[in-house]
Design a protein around this motif. Structure first.
Motif, short mmCIF file in Angstrom:
data_model
loop_
_atom_site.label_atom_id
_atom_site.label_comp_id
_atom_site.label_asym_id
_atom_site.label_seq_id
_atom_site.Cartn_x
_atom_site.Cartn_y
_atom_site.Cartn_z
N GLU A 134 0.83 -1.22 0.00
CA GLU A 134 0.00 0.00 0.00
C GLU A 134 0.86 1.26 0.00
O GLU A 134 0.42 2.32 -0.47
CB GLU A 134 -0.97 0.01 1.18
N GLY A 135 2.09 1.16 0.52
CA GLY A 135 3.01 2.30 0.47
C GLY A 135 3.42 2.62 -0.96
O GLY A 135 3.44 3.79 -1.36
N TYR A 136 3.73 1.59 -1.72
CA TYR A 136 4.13 1.79 -3.12
C TYR A 136 2.93 2.23 -3.96
O TYR A 136 3.08 3.02 -4.89
CB TYR A 136 4.79 0.52 -3.66
N ARG A 137 1.75 1.72 -3.61
CA ARG A 137 0.55 2.14 -4.35
C ARG A 137 0.17 3.59 -4.01
O ARG A 137 -0.31 4.33 -4.86
CB ARG A 137 -0.60 1.17 -4.06
N LEU A 166 4.64 -11.89 5.46
CA LEU A 166 3.66 -12.73 4.74
C LEU A 166 2.50 -11.90 4.22
O LEU A 166 2.08 -12.04 3.06
CB LEU A 166 3.16 -13.85 5.67
N GLU A 167 1.98 -10.99 5.08
CA GLU A 167 0.82 -10.19 4.67
C GLU A 167 1.17 -9.25 3.51
O GLU A 167 0.31 -8.96 2.65
CB GLU A 167 0.26 -9.39 5.85
N ALA A 168 2.41 -8.78 3.46
CA ALA A 168 2.84 -7.93 2.35
C ALA A 168 2.85 -8.73 1.04
O ALA A 168 2.41 -8.24 -0.01
CB ALA A 168 4.22 -7.35 2.62
N GLU A 169 3.34 -9.96 1.11
CA GLU A 169 3.36 -10.81 -0.08
C GLU A 169 1.93 -11.17 -0.51
O GLU A 169 1.63 -11.23 -1.71
CB GLU A 169 4.16 -12.08 0.19
N GLU A 170 1.06 -11.37 0.47
CA GLU A 170 -0.34 -11.70 0.15
C GLU A 170 -1.03 -10.54 -0.59
O GLU A 170 -1.90 -10.77 -1.43
CB GLU A 170 -1.11 -12.02 1.44
N ARG A 171 -0.62 -9.32 -0.26
CA ARG A 171 -1.24 -8.16 -0.91
C ARG A 171 -0.49 -7.72 -2.17
O ARG A 171 -0.80 -6.68 -2.74
CB ARG A 171 -1.34 -6.99 0.07
N GLY A 172 0.51 -8.50 -2.59
CA GLY A 172 1.16 -8.24 -3.87
C GLY A 172 2.33 -7.29 -3.82
O GLY A 172 2.40 -6.33 -4.60
N GLN A 173 3.29 -7.55 -2.93
CA GLN A 173 4.45 -6.68 -2.80
C GLN A 173 5.24 -6.58 -4.11
O GLN A 173 5.57 -5.48 -4.58
CB GLN A 173 5.36 -7.21 -1.68
N GLY A 174 5.53 -7.73 -4.71
CA GLY A 174 6.32 -7.74 -5.94
C GLY A 174 5.62 -7.01 -7.07
O GLY A 174 6.24 -6.25 -7.83
N GLU A 175 4.32 -7.22 -7.19
CA GLU A 175 3.55 -6.57 -8.27
C GLU A 175 3.51 -5.06 -8.07
O GLU A 175 3.65 -4.29 -9.04
CB GLU A 175 2.12 -7.13 -8.30
N ALA A 176 3.37 -4.62 -6.82
CA ALA A 176 3.30 -3.18 -6.53
C ALA A 176 4.60 -2.48 -6.91
O ALA A 176 4.59 -1.41 -7.52
CB ALA A 176 2.99 -2.95 -5.04
N ILE A 177 5.74 -3.10 -6.58
CA ILE A 177 7.04 -2.52 -6.92
C ILE A 177 7.25 -2.53 -8.43
O ILE A 177 7.68 -1.53 -9.02
CB ILE A 177 8.18 -3.28 -6.19
N ALA A 178 6.94 -3.66 -9.07
CA ALA A 178 7.09 -3.76 -10.53
C ALA A 178 6.21 -2.75 -11.24
O ALA A 178 6.63 -2.12 -12.22
CB ALA A 178 6.75 -5.18 -10.99
#
Length: 317
Positions: A134-137, A166-178
């Motif tokens: 959510e920070g990156y978004r 875990l919760e960051a990965e569940e919410r799409g950490q990699g996708e948000a950065i990409a």
């Protein structure tokens, strides 16, 4: 004032100088000459130590507890004109990633950066500068708003990495950065990026695609921290100094490999030793960089940015 291990000779001389001055104030003994000699030796020692810093020592300086953080820069450079904006309009407001509108002189900027805490309590509040998706978004939302109104973007990098929970990965950490990296390459306003502390991994890259990337002298920028690199390669953190050397993560290494555009000199001893001077130097560097891009059309801006990043990592045999 806190001292790092390699700064202990400086601490000893500063303690001697303080004692010498106290003796002069409390007695009739003239210690002027002695104080001058100690001061001279102190300056020479500082120059000698900071001229020959190892990569690991620069990493330590980038993490110095007294080093200014993103909000310190914003408050000094923008004064009362900064208006913080919150939330990603999807999940929640990430306290590790801050952003908002501010003025430097007569020019408005959208300023975005990671914020660490000043002690354990504020460190937990800011998640130690490690942003969630959510920070990156939120950062992307602010950049898109800036693009809509033709406002240039400043990003300040200072993070040990994106939050690996875990919760960051569940919410799409990699996708948000990409997604941020993709959108920043084609953003139609100037982007000025400044590495002010730690620039670790995708956590930094998520707001690090700039037309001009500046690195403060005692900062680092790498795909992984020296400790994590050491634990992967040697199964121990004890080899972090060798890892720092091998990673080529210092400002001079980055400049030599053409991964950053400019090194911003810090006051002798690091940014924390003279914060106001550091803020002034960074302010001037930002305005100078903005002057290079302010008259370019959106198409010219995006084409130059695309060319710049396309050329990174190209090897000519």
């Amino acid at each position: 004032m806190e001292y790092l291990e390699f700064e202990l000779p400086i601490k000893e001389l500063e303690d001697q100088l303080d004692k010498c001055q106290v003796i002069g104030e409390e007695s009739d003994v003239d210690v002027t000459e002695t104080c001058k000699q100690i001061e001279k030796k102190l300056i020479a020692t500082k120059k000698e130590i900071y001229k020959n810093l190892t990569p690991w020592q620069r990493v330590q300086l980038s993490r110095h507890p007294n080093r200014p953080y993103t909000l310190d820069y914003i408050k000094s450079i923008c004064g009362d004109s900064f208006l913080e904006l919150h939330g990603d309009r999807n999940f929640k407001d990430d306290k590790a990633m801050i952003g908002g509108l501010g003025k430097i002189g007569d020019q408005s900027f959208m300023i975005i950066g990671q914020q660490k805490g000043y002690n354990t309590k504020t460190g937990q509040y800011r998640n130690f500068g490690m942003a969630n998706p959510e920070g990156y978004r939120k950062a992307l939302r602010l950049m898109k708003s800036a693009e809509k109104f033709g406002i240039p973007v400043i990003t300040l990098l200072d993070t040990p990495g994106a939050y690996p929970g875990l919760e960051a990965e569940e919410r799409g950490q990699g996708e948000a950065i990409a997604r941020n990296i993709l959108e920043m390459t084609r953003l139609k306003v100037p982007i000025i990026t400044v590495v002010i502390g730690e620039g670790a991994s995708g956590g930094a890259l998520g707001i690090g695609v700039g037309d001009k990337v500046l690195m403060l002298e005692n900062t680092w920028y790498s795909v992984i921290s020296p400790e994590s690199c050491s634990s992967i390669l040697w199964r121990s953190w004890e080899f972090k100094e060798q890892a720092a050397e091998a990673l080529k993560l210092t400002a001079s290494d980055m400049k030599r490999m053409k991964l950053v555009d400019e090194i911003v000199k810090e006051p002798l001893g690091g940014a924390h030793t003279d914060r106001e001077k550091t803020f002034s130097i960074v302010r001037e560097a930002i305005l100078k960089s903005f002057d290079e891009f302010k008259n370019l059309s959106p198409k010219e801006l995006v084409d130059m940015r695309m060319d710049k990043y396309s050329q990174m990592g190209v090897f000519k045999g």
